[in-house]
Scaffold this motif. Structure first.
Motif, PDB file in Angstrom:
ATOM      1  N   MET A  30       0.821  -1.204   0.000  1.00 54.40           N
ATOM      2  CA  MET A  30       0.000   0.000   0.000  1.00 54.40           C
ATOM      3  C   MET A  30       0.862   1.264   0.000  1.00 54.40           C
ATOM      4  N   ILE A  31       1.931   1.260   0.803  1.00 48.38           N
ATOM      5  CA  ILE A  31       2.807   2.432   0.883  1.00 48.38           C
ATOM      6  C   ILE A  31       3.574   2.628  -0.417  1.00 48.38           C
ATOM      7  N   MET A  32       3.989   1.527  -1.044  1.00 47.58           N
ATOM      8  CA  MET A  32       4.692   1.653  -2.321  1.00 47.58           C
ATOM      9  C   MET A  32       3.785   2.247  -3.394  1.00 47.58           C
ATOM     10  N   GLU A  33       2.489   1.913  -3.341  1.00 52.20           N
ATOM     11  CA  GLU A  33       1.528   2.444  -4.304  1.00 52.20           C
ATOM     12  C   GLU A  33       1.137   3.881  -3.981  1.00 52.20           C
ATOM     13  N   ILE A  86       2.726   8.432   3.846  1.00 47.28           N
ATOM     14  CA  ILE A  86       3.767   8.621   4.857  1.00 47.28           C
ATOM     15  C   ILE A  86       4.004  10.112   5.050  1.00 47.28           C
ATOM     16  N   GLU A  87       4.258  10.815   3.973  1.00 48.86           N
ATOM     17  CA  GLU A  87       4.332  12.283   3.964  1.00 48.86           C
ATOM     18  C   GLU A  87       4.465  12.734   2.521  1.00 48.86           C
ATOM     19  N   GLU A  88       4.099  13.967   2.251  1.00 48.61           N
ATOM     20  CA  GLU A  88       4.219  14.507   0.901  1.00 48.61           C
ATOM     21  C   GLU A  88       5.691  14.562   0.510  1.00 48.61           C
ATOM     22  N   GLY A  89       5.975  14.092  -0.685  1.00 47.45           N
ATOM     23  CA  GLY A  89       7.341  14.115  -1.189  1.00 47.45           C
ATOM     24  C   GLY A  89       8.142  12.862  -0.898  1.00 47.45           C
ATOM     25  N   PHE A  90       7.578  11.934  -0.140  1.00 43.11           N
ATOM     26  CA  PHE A  90       8.302  10.701   0.163  1.00 43.11           C
ATOM     27  C   PHE A  90       8.403   9.833  -1.089  1.00 43.11           C
ATOM     28  N   LYS A  91       9.629   9.328  -1.358  1.00 46.12           N
ATOM     29  CA  LYS A  91       9.875   8.472  -2.508  1.00 46.12           C
ATOM     30  C   LYS A  91      10.523   7.169  -2.045  1.00 46.12           C
ATOM     31  N   GLY A 148      13.734   4.917   1.625  1.00 43.01           N
ATOM     32  CA  GLY A 148      13.298   5.954   0.713  1.00 43.01           C
ATOM     33  C   GLY A 148      13.972   7.279   1.009  1.00 43.01           C
ATOM     34  N   LYS A 149      13.505   8.307   0.317  1.00 46.15           N
ATOM     35  CA  LYS A 149      14.042   9.660   0.493  1.00 46.15           C
ATOM     36  C   LYS A 149      12.886  10.629   0.689  1.00 46.15           C
ATOM     37  N   ASP A 150      13.123  11.666   1.477  1.00 42.41           N
ATOM     38  CA  ASP A 150      12.104  12.705   1.614  1.00 42.41           C
ATOM     39  C   ASP A 150      12.353  13.797   0.585  1.00 42.41           C
ATOM     40  N   CYS A 151      11.550  14.842   0.628  1.00 42.74           N
ATOM     41  CA  CYS A 151      11.657  15.896  -0.387  1.00 42.74           C
ATOM     42  C   CYS A 151      12.964  16.666  -0.302  1.00 42.74           C
ATOM     43  N   ILE A 207      14.214   5.476   6.769  1.00 44.42           N
ATOM     44  CA  ILE A 207      14.160   4.050   7.051  1.00 44.42           C
ATOM     45  C   ILE A 207      12.827   3.752   7.725  1.00 44.42           C
ATOM     46  N   LEU A 208      12.002   2.910   7.091  1.00 46.09           N
ATOM     47  CA  LEU A 208      10.664   2.616   7.603  1.00 46.09           C
ATOM     48  C   LEU A 208      10.603   1.202   8.168  1.00 46.09           C
TER      49      LEU A 208
END
Length: 260
Positions: A136-139, A144-149, A166-169, A175-176
């Motif tokens: 779900m998070i990958m989709e 998680i937050e705006e800009g999270f990749k 992942g990386k934030d904006c 690390i999740l």
């Protein structure tokens, strides 16, 4: 479903039914007074008592008592079952080759025995687990937050496998650690161990994804936090994001015009 039943059979009739069932690769259920011995990686003995014996076509051999979910003794799939009569008692043996194990059941009285050729070709579908949260998070990474990749899943480090990287904006590494139920202290400590794996500037992943090491953020993602975990994340500087796992099975999803 083809099946056969015997109530209070003598030893010879019970043996005959089991042999027939094994030839037909049927599922066998026996209610009997028995004792059990196991030899293999350890030794065990279970004295006389009334129990349920279940033998499946894949070789699984299970002995259940009147309580608890788990069998008290068992052999896994690919074990080989054979039966014979000795001293007027019915003996069932389940052999496993690797590792070498032998489960022996001595039966002195069978109350009920049945076999059935069961047809079941369906696979169990599940929802509400960490894997479903990850999907779900990958989709929908914005949850998680705006800009999270998200950039990687099940990433191997010294202390285990990180659920999602992942990386934030601002290009900070994230690390999740995902938990489908209320998260406790153990989840916080696990995430802290993952964070220590990235303290070295020479980390392979940092080179691989070209993350500018401004900051490394640890995020615990779960429906809720235990009180003890709340205190610990503040102390460790770890963030918490409340996310509930999806509870919808894939087969329940309906195709609508929104999909086109």
């Amino acid at each position: 479903m083809k099946y056969k039943i015997l109530e209070n059979p003598n030893c010879e009739d019970a043996y005959g039914l089991i042999e027939e069932a094994l030839r037909k690769r049927a599922t066998i259920t026996i209610y009997a007074c028995c004792k059990v011995n196991y030899e293999g990686r350890a030794l065990s003995e279970l004295n006389w008592g009334e129990r349920i014996i279940l033998i499946k076509p894949d070789g699984s051999f299970l002995i259940h008592q009147e309580k608890k979910v788990e069998p008290v003794n068992w052999q896994p799939p690919k074990s080989k079952t054979r039966g014979y009569i000795q001293d007027n008692n019915l003996i069932l043996e389940s052999h496993r080759r690797t590792p070498k194990e032998l489960l022996t059941v001595e039966i002195r009285k069978v109350q009920y025995i049945t076999y059935a050729n069961i047809e079941d070709f369906e696979e169990l579908e599940q929802a509400g687990y960490e894997k479903d949260m990850g999907d779900m998070i990958m989709e929908k990474p914005h949850m998680i937050e705006e800009g999270f990749k998200p950039t990687a899943r099940e990433y191997s480090v010294e202390h285990g496998f990180i659920d999602i990287l992942g990386k934030d904006c601002d290009n900070n590494l994230m690390i999740l650690e995902l938990k489908a139920r209320k998260a406790g202290v153990s989840a916080v400590k696990q995430l802290k161990r993952y964070l220590t794996d990235f303290e070295d500037d020479d980390n392979d992943y940092l080179k691989e994804c070209l993350v500018q090491k401004k900051k490394i953020r640890g995020l615990l993602v779960a429906p809720s936090l235990g009180e003890d975990a709340k205190e610990l994340i503040e102390k460790e500087g770890i963030e918490f994001v409340a996310v509930n796992p999806p509870k919808e099975l894939k087969r329940d999803k309906k195709v609508t015009l929104d999909a086109f």
